[in-house]
Design an enzyme around this catalytic site. Structure first.
Site, PDB file in Angstrom:
ATOM      1  N   ALA A  66      -0.863 -76.517  48.040  1.00  0.00           N
ATOM      2  CA  ALA A  66      -2.103 -77.241  47.801  1.00  0.00           C
ATOM      3  C   ALA A  66      -3.249 -76.247  47.950  1.00  0.00           C
ATOM      4  CB  ALA A  66      -2.231 -78.374  48.812  1.00  0.00           C
ATOM      5  N   GLU A 134       2.840 -75.092  55.940  1.00  0.00           N
ATOM      6  CA  GLU A 134       1.754 -75.962  56.403  1.00  0.00           C
ATOM      7  C   GLU A 134       1.461 -75.825  57.888  1.00  0.00           C
ATOM      8  OE1 GLU A 134       4.091 -76.810  54.218  1.00  0.00           O
ATOM      9  OE2 GLU A 134       3.234 -78.088  52.650  1.00  0.00           O
TER      10      GLU A 134
HETATM   11  N1  DAK Z   1      -5.081 -72.288  47.963  1.00  0.00           N
HETATM   12  C1  DAK Z   1      -6.197 -71.640  47.537  1.00  0.00           C
HETATM   13  N2  DAK Z   1      -6.217 -70.350  47.173  1.00  0.00           N
HETATM   14  C2  DAK Z   1      -5.073 -69.667  47.266  1.00  0.00           C
HETATM   15  C3  DAK Z   1      -3.876 -70.262  47.714  1.00  0.00           C
HETATM   16  C4  DAK Z   1      -3.908 -71.637  48.072  1.00  0.00           C
HETATM   17  N3  DAK Z   1      -2.810 -72.306  48.486  1.00  0.00           N
HETATM   18  N4  DAK Z   1      -2.910 -69.331  47.712  1.00  0.00           N
HETATM   19  C5  DAK Z   1      -3.486 -68.196  47.263  1.00  0.00           C
HETATM   20  N5  DAK Z   1      -4.777 -68.394  46.988  1.00  0.00           N
HETATM   21  C6  DAK Z   1      -5.741 -67.438  46.499  1.00  0.00           C
HETATM   22  C7  DAK Z   1      -6.089 -66.401  47.550  1.00  0.00           C
HETATM   23  O1  DAK Z   1      -7.060 -66.884  48.441  1.00  0.00           O
HETATM   24  C8  DAK Z   1      -6.595 -65.259  46.697  1.00  0.00           C
HETATM   25  O2  DAK Z   1      -7.910 -65.568  46.307  1.00  0.00           O
HETATM   26  P1  DAK Z   1      -9.057 -64.392  46.244  1.00  0.00           P
HETATM   27  O3  DAK Z   1      -9.058 -63.744  47.579  1.00  0.00           O
HETATM   28  O4  DAK Z   1      -8.592 -63.485  45.129  1.00  0.00           O
HETATM   29  O5  DAK Z   1     -10.317 -65.130  45.891  1.00  0.00           O
HETATM   30  C9  DAK Z   1      -5.723 -65.343  45.460  1.00  0.00           C
HETATM   31  O6  DAK Z   1      -5.183 -66.671  45.447  1.00  0.00           O
HETATM   32  C10 DAK Z   1      -4.560 -64.369  45.493  1.00  0.00           C
HETATM   33  O7  DAK Z   1      -3.873 -64.547  46.696  1.00  0.00           O
HETATM   34  P2  DAK Z   1      -3.619 -63.358  47.769  1.00  0.00           P
HETATM   35  O8  DAK Z   1      -4.633 -62.283  47.599  1.00  0.00           O
HETATM   36  O9  DAK Z   1      -3.505 -63.995  49.099  1.00  0.00           O
HETATM   37  O10 DAK Z   1      -2.220 -62.821  47.268  1.00  0.00           O
HETATM   38  P3  DAK Z   1      -1.125 -62.085  48.165  1.00  0.00           P
HETATM   39  O11 DAK Z   1      -0.150 -61.522  47.196  1.00  0.00           O
HETATM   40  O12 DAK Z   1      -1.724 -61.144  49.140  1.00  0.00           O
HETATM   41  O13 DAK Z   1      -0.412 -63.242  49.003  1.00  0.00           O
HETATM   42  C11 DAK Z   1       0.561 -65.436  49.268  1.00  0.00           C
HETATM   43  C12 DAK Z   1       0.307 -64.244  48.307  1.00  0.00           C
HETATM   44  C13 DAK Z   1       1.164 -66.569  48.457  1.00  0.00           C
HETATM   45  C14 DAK Z   1       1.573 -64.983  50.337  1.00  0.00           C
HETATM   46  C15 DAK Z   1      -0.769 -65.843  49.945  1.00  0.00           C
HETATM   47  O14 DAK Z   1      -1.718 -66.022  48.902  1.00  0.00           O
HETATM   48  C16 DAK Z   1      -0.659 -67.099  50.745  1.00  0.00           C
HETATM   49  O15 DAK Z   1      -0.161 -67.098  51.880  1.00  0.00           O
HETATM   50  N6  DAK Z   1      -1.207 -68.191  50.168  1.00  0.00           N
HETATM   51  C17 DAK Z   1      -1.317 -69.445  50.872  1.00  0.00           C
HETATM   52  C18 DAK Z   1      -0.011 -70.147  50.955  1.00  0.00           C
HETATM   53  C19 DAK Z   1      -0.211 -71.501  51.635  1.00  0.00           C
HETATM   54  O16 DAK Z   1      -0.452 -71.529  52.847  1.00  0.00           O
HETATM   55  N7  DAK Z   1      -0.260 -72.546  50.810  1.00  0.00           N
HETATM   56  C20 DAK Z   1      -0.690 -73.851  51.262  1.00  0.00           C
HETATM   57  C21 DAK Z   1       0.446 -74.526  51.888  1.00  0.00           C
HETATM   58  S1  DAK Z   1      -0.139 -76.042  52.532  1.00  0.00           S
HETATM   59  C22 DAK Z   1      -1.303 -83.326  51.725  1.00  0.00           C
HETATM   60  C23 DAK Z   1      -0.377 -83.139  50.806  1.00  0.00           C
HETATM   61  C24 DAK Z   1       0.137 -81.896  50.576  1.00  0.00           C
HETATM   62  C25 DAK Z   1      -0.316 -80.842  51.325  1.00  0.00           C
HETATM   63  C26 DAK Z   1      -1.277 -81.038  52.272  1.00  0.00           C
HETATM   64  C27 DAK Z   1      -1.777 -82.289  52.484  1.00  0.00           C
HETATM   65  N8  DAK Z   1      -1.868 -84.568  52.001  1.00  0.00           N
HETATM   66  C28 DAK Z   1      -1.045 -85.689  51.462  1.00  0.00           C
HETATM   67  C29 DAK Z   1      -3.046 -84.779  52.592  1.00  0.00           C
HETATM   68  C30 DAK Z   1       0.213 -79.559  51.057  1.00  0.00           C
HETATM   69  C31 DAK Z   1      -0.204 -78.495  51.741  1.00  0.00           C
HETATM   70  C32 DAK Z   1       0.199 -77.180  51.361  1.00  0.00           C
HETATM   71  O17 DAK Z   1       0.712 -76.894  50.303  1.00  0.00           O
END
Ligand code: DAK
Length: 260
Positions: A66, A134
């Site tokens: 997300a 998460e």
């Molecule tokens: N959201 C927003 N931006 C993101 C993103 C995300 N999930 N993942 C990556 N980006 C953005 C980064 O901020 C970066 O942006 P800039 O700095 O260029 O502006 C760009 O994409 C490239 O990412 P990185 O520079 O970080 O790339 P790396 O190769 O260094 O790292 C990575 C790749 C995938 C390991 C890293 O980007 C990362 O850890 N990303 C976040 C992964 C994550 O935590 N995803 C969210 C999981 S939580 C709900 C329902 C569902 C959910 C929640 C609530 N409700 C029903 C209320 C679900 C929640 C989730 O999915």
């Protein structure tokens, strides 16, 4: 509806949905979820479509979860709407009478793994990474991850993934039974299309009934599941495609299924 965050293509009987926000690693924001929902509704009404491929744009990510920039400022009310839409979309995948193949071409994190889990089949590039991170954001999976992952990989593996937020690589995902096959990244979409083509040649009403029996039966006791199957096979027997399939076998030719 004009799509700005997804790309939709139709090639013969195969539809491909691509989440197209590579600069955000295809993260799911509310607009993207609405577009996916709209697209699935349109596919449901199109009887020419026999299989769907779902993937992400670029070489790095399927869906990196997300969108954290959208979630960080979400009010409780917006969060509820997001949750409602998310669960609606994933249920719509499972209820769609057409199989969906997730072609996981990179990071499938959080909502990315959850979305893949709602697909019928998962093909992964050798560069794919799966995870439910998460907990590292102070939340827990919200699109069904706590429910679908344990059912798929077992309680112990799911608990470890959810409690640590650690990613697993494609080979581990295969070992866990989370994915059907792993391919070199360059071959992933070709393999996804080949599998979709093979499925698209089968009797579509049969596929529809098989999907309903599998998805309905997995949640219930065996006797109830067997009743679902009996109803589904009865419906399959009532189709023209059943006559065609059996006649073609007896006439030693390939069947031509019409979806009737
Ligand atoms: N959201 C927003 N931006 C993101 C993103 C995300 N999930 N993942 C990556 N980006 C953005 C980064 O901020 C970066 O942006 P800039 O700095 O260029 O502006 C760009 O994409 C490239 O990412 P990185 O520079 O970080 O790339 P790396 O190769 O260094 O790292 C990575 C790749 C995938 C390991 C890293 O980007 C990362 O850890 N990303 C976040 C992964 C994550 O935590 N995803 C969210 C999981 S939580 C709900 C329902 C569902 C959910 C929640 C609530 N409700 C029903 C209320 C679900 C929640 C989730 O999915």
């Amino acid at each position: 509806m004009d799509y700005s965050n997804i790309d939709f293509t139709l090639d013969d009987a195969i539809a491909t949905i691509t989440v197209d926000r590579p600069d955000r690693l295809n993260a799911l924001n509310p607009q993207t979820m609405q577009e996916i929902e709209h697209c699935i509704d349109a596919i449901r009404d199109d009887r020419s479509i026999r299989c769907v491929i779902f993937t992400g744009a670029g070489e790095k990510a399927f869906i990196a979860g997300a969108d954290i920039t959208a979630m960080v400022t979400m009010s409780g009310f917006e969060e509820k709407t997001f949750a409602y839409h998310g669960n609606q979309v994933l249920r719509a995948f499972e209820h769609l009478p057409i199989p969906i193949i997730a072609a996981v071409n990179g990071y499938a994190l959080g909502g990315g793994t959850e979305l893949a889990l709602a697909c019928d089949l998962i093909l992964a590039a050798d560069t794919a990474r799966f995870g439910l991170p998460e907990i590292k954001l102070g939340i827990i999976p919200g699109f069904g991850g706590t429910q679908r992952l344990p059912r798929r990989v077992g309680l112990l593996r799911a608990r470890e993934m959810i409690y640590t937020g650690d990613m697993i690589d494609a080979a581990t995902a295969y070992e866990f039974g989370l994915v059907n096959h792993v391919y070199p990244a360059a071959e992933l979409m070709g393999e996804a299309n080949a599998l979709a083509t093979k499925i698209a040649r089968q009797a579509p009403l049969g596929i529809q009934q098989a999907k309903a029996a599998i998805n309905g039966g997995i949640e219930v006791d065996l006797d109830t599941g067997l009743r679902f199957e009996t109803e589904a096979v009865g419906l399959a027997f009532s189709t023209d495609d059943k006559k065609e399939g059996m006649t073609a076998f007896l006439e030693k030719r390939e069947p031509q299924f019409q979806g009737k």
